[in-house]
Design an enzyme around this catalytic site. Structure first.
Site, short mmCIF file in Angstrom:
data_model
loop_
_atom_site.label_atom_id
_atom_site.label_comp_id
_atom_site.label_asym_id
_atom_site.label_seq_id
_atom_site.Cartn_x
_atom_site.Cartn_y
_atom_site.Cartn_z
N LYS A 112 71.30 27.60 -2.70
CA LYS A 112 72.08 26.93 -1.66
C LYS A 112 71.40 25.65 -1.17
O LYS A 112 72.06 24.71 -0.76
CB LYS A 112 72.30 27.86 -0.47
CG LYS A 112 72.90 29.22 -0.77
CD LYS A 112 74.31 29.14 -1.29
CE LYS A 112 75.10 30.45 -1.19
NZ LYS A 112 74.65 31.50 -2.13
C1 LIG Z 1 75.39 32.37 -2.84
C2 LIG Z 1 74.64 33.02 -3.93
C3 LIG Z 1 75.26 33.40 -5.12
C4 LIG Z 1 76.75 33.25 -5.35
O1 LIG Z 1 77.18 31.92 -5.40
P1 LIG Z 1 78.72 31.54 -5.15
O2 LIG Z 1 78.76 30.07 -5.12
O3 LIG Z 1 79.08 32.17 -3.84
O4 LIG Z 1 79.49 32.13 -6.28
C5 LIG Z 1 74.47 33.92 -6.13
N1 LIG Z 1 73.14 34.11 -5.95
C6 LIG Z 1 72.52 33.78 -4.80
C7 LIG Z 1 71.05 34.04 -4.66
C8 LIG Z 1 73.24 33.22 -3.76
O5 LIG Z 1 72.61 32.88 -2.62
#
Ligand SMILES: *Cc1c(COP(=O)(O)O)cnc(C)c1O
Length: 469
Positions: A112
């Site tokens: 993120k």
């Molecule tokens: C948010 C997240 C995901 C999923 O990503 P999306 O964009 O919601 O599909 C996968 N792995 C981790 C560690 C995340 O923080």
């Protein structure tokens, strides 16, 4: 470039207005009026460029010069200066065909950070340029909240409130959010699950007078700027591979929850990155796998897994995919989303399902298989995967490369962030200092009921108190 809504009822807007709007005001999602394509020759010329340079190139197709080049360059440079790896997103070779792209070297150790560090700086830039108050409001299953808070803590003109499900995020995720002491941060711990938190946020954003009175802004992946930032690492992964490895296109596996990360890959492919297989990896919350394999999009019972950031039933970016699937026909998207709302599911014909399968393949990974994959890769390759990244690699193990070729699995979090799962298989890891130091810090959070009214009241207090400073 102008931006429009998947439901067709937002007049075309520019980049900064799109960024500030977040969710389209007609209830749809914002998409670019047309997706620019980057030719093979230009793409080849990007080999050897840094991640930041590629981001400059990709964004220049989308920002309409609303952000002068020198400003954009500084925003991008500042956003990735805090990453612990010099190449920002290192690509690690695991075996002959598999590489893992590590997206987790940012301040909160999850992918993120890649988009949110930039969005935090962009919000601060816009707040200053337009002299606007910005109140960021979001729900998190753990990683988005930590990352968003880190990206704006202490910044002038911005306040942030994040809802997380009480007791349902990992210990490290909770500490990353609640040990932040800046007065522009409010953590609400909701007695409910992630979908409950997301529902409260949706209702608050749908309350247009409330939204505009308090200048609410979104940080989750309904924001197209976030999708765009994430699309850049698909370009970067491609350019990091040799001509030989990437000939004929690459395979990418993506641990998926809200469909944001993989939609970014779909966008990168539409822009011209030769991706021959986009493999969607889910955990036991497998609504998206069932959509791709059976042509039925239908939420079912919520399950708790070792990969909590993927414990999601309603994937907020699904509608963006649906829009392109329906040939950019906003009326058709609106009709199908109405049907989904009324019937609680969407079904696709056999012919349509075949078309979906040409775009995406899918595997859901059980809790047991997730842990087994972590154990196996640690034992055989000395490489420790976190439980989310392990879902991506487990899907690679099962699906393999389509017609051979290089396979890149996206690693979305650092294993230290999800030590609860790693300990279950008896692996002891050494925490990075930025994580171990969290355990001694005091926490700040307010526990609230799963009720929109209570959340709204807390928000009003937060905004009013901060106003008087
Ligand atoms: C948010 C997240 C995901 C999923 O990503 P999306 O964009 O919601 O599909 C996968 N792995 C981790 C560690 C995340 O923080």
């Amino acid at each position: 470039m102008k931006y429009i809504s998947t439901r067709g009822k937002v007049a075309p807007i520019g980049f900064i207005d799109m960024f500030l709007m977040g969710l389209a005001e007609d209830g749809g999602l914002i998409v670019p009026e047309r997706i620019p394509t980057i030719g093979e020759q230009e793409l080849r010329a990007w080999s050897g460029l840094s991640f930041q340079e590629i981001m400059m190139k990709v964004f220049s197709y989308y920002t309409n010069d609303e952000i002068p080049e020198a400003d954009l360059r500084k925003l991008i440079e500042d956003s990735y200066a805090g990453f612990a790896s010099s190449d920002v997103l290192p690509l690690k070779r695991i075996n002959g065909s598999l590489s893992v792209m590590e997206l987790f070297h940012g301040p909160t150790f999850a992918f993120k950070d890649v988009a949110l560090q930039l969005m935090g700086n962009l919000y601060a830039y816009v707040a200053k340029k337009r002299n606007e108050v910005i109140n960021i409001l979001g729900a998190t299953s753990g990683d988005t909240g930590a990352s968003a808070i880190s990206s704006v803590r202490g910044k002038e003109g911005i306040q942030i409130c994040i809802l997380h499900p009480n007791g349902k995020v990992s210990r490290v995720q909770e500490l990353q959010m609640t040990t932040v002491q800046d007065d522009n941060v409010l953590n609400l711990s909701v007695n409910g699950n992630f979908d409950d938190c997301q529902q409260i946020i949706k209702e608050l954003f749908a309350d247009l007078p409330f939204k505009s009175k308090y200048h609410l802004r979104a940080i989750n992946s309904i924001n197209f700027a976030r999708i765009l930032a994430q699309s850049v690492y698909y370009f970067y992964a491609y350019t990091q591979l040799s001509e030989e490895e990437r000939a004929g296109g690459i395979n990418v596996s993506v641990p998926t929850g809200n469909f944001g990360n993989i939609f970014s890959g779909y966008l990168a492919k539409k822009m011209g990155v030769p991706i021959k297989q986009l493999l969607l990896a889910t955990n036991e919350n497998n609504i998206l796998e069932r959509f791709i394999r059976e042509g039925v999009y239908k939420p079912e019972g919520f399950r708790t897994t070792h990969s909590p950031s993927m414990d999601i039933q309603i994937a907020s970016n699904f509608e963006r995919y649906l829009y392109y699937f329906c040939g950019e026909d906003a009326a058709e998207v609106s009709a199908r989303m109405e049907r989904f709302k009324a019937e609680g599911q969407l079904t696709f014909t056999a012919e349509e399902t075949a078309r979906i399968q040409a775009d995406l393949s899918a595997y859901s990974v059980s809790n047991e298989e997730c842990l087994e994959t972590i154990r196996k890769y640690e034992a055989e390759h000395g490489y420790l995967l976190d439980p989310h990244s392990a879902c991506g690699v487990a899907a690679y193990d099962r699906a393999g490369a389509r017609d051979g070729g290089a396979f890149v699995s996206l690693a979305t979090a650092h294993p230290a962030k999800f030590d609860e799962a790693i300990r279950l298989i008896g692996i002891e890891q050494k925490f990075p200092e930025r994580i171990s130091e969290l355990f001694d810090k005091p926490q700040r959070q307010v526990v609230v009921d799963n009720a929109k009214e209570e959340v709204a009241a807390r928000l009003v207090d937060f905004y009013n108190i901060s106003d008087s400073h």
